[in-house]
Design a protein around this motif. Structure first.
Motif: not given
Length: 86
Positions: A49-51, A55-63
């Motif tokens: 879950l941590r990974e 990964a989801l947080a990185a996608e959101v930050d890239a928006l």
């Protein structure tokens, strides 16, 4: 084990995706294969879950950060005047 892909179009596409995502071609190929395997039901093991959250947080930050279209204040939008009367 090494994988050799002798298809210029696939190589170019993998490179374009890697550049667009800011990752290596190896990561693009790995993610693509894992995604397709998941869709086909070939894998049942999920990353921790941590990974997945990282990964989801990185996608959101890239928006891109979009600014609001309407720049009026909340009171102006709701119609309140300087005395708080509607």
């Amino acid at each position: 084990m090494a994988i050799v892909i002798e298809d210029l179009q696939m190589e170019q596409l993998a490179q374009q995706l890697a550049t667009a995502e800011g990752v290596t071609v190896r990561e693009v190929v790995r993610e693509s294969l894992l995604s397709l395997a998941g869709i086909r039901g070939l894998t049942t093991k999920k990353p921790p879950l941590r990974e997945r959250l990282a990964a989801l947080a990185a996608e959101v930050d890239a928006l891109p950060h979009a600014s609001p279209v309407d720049t009026r204040s909340d009171n102006d939008i709701l119609g309140y005047d300087e005395h708080g009367i509607w």
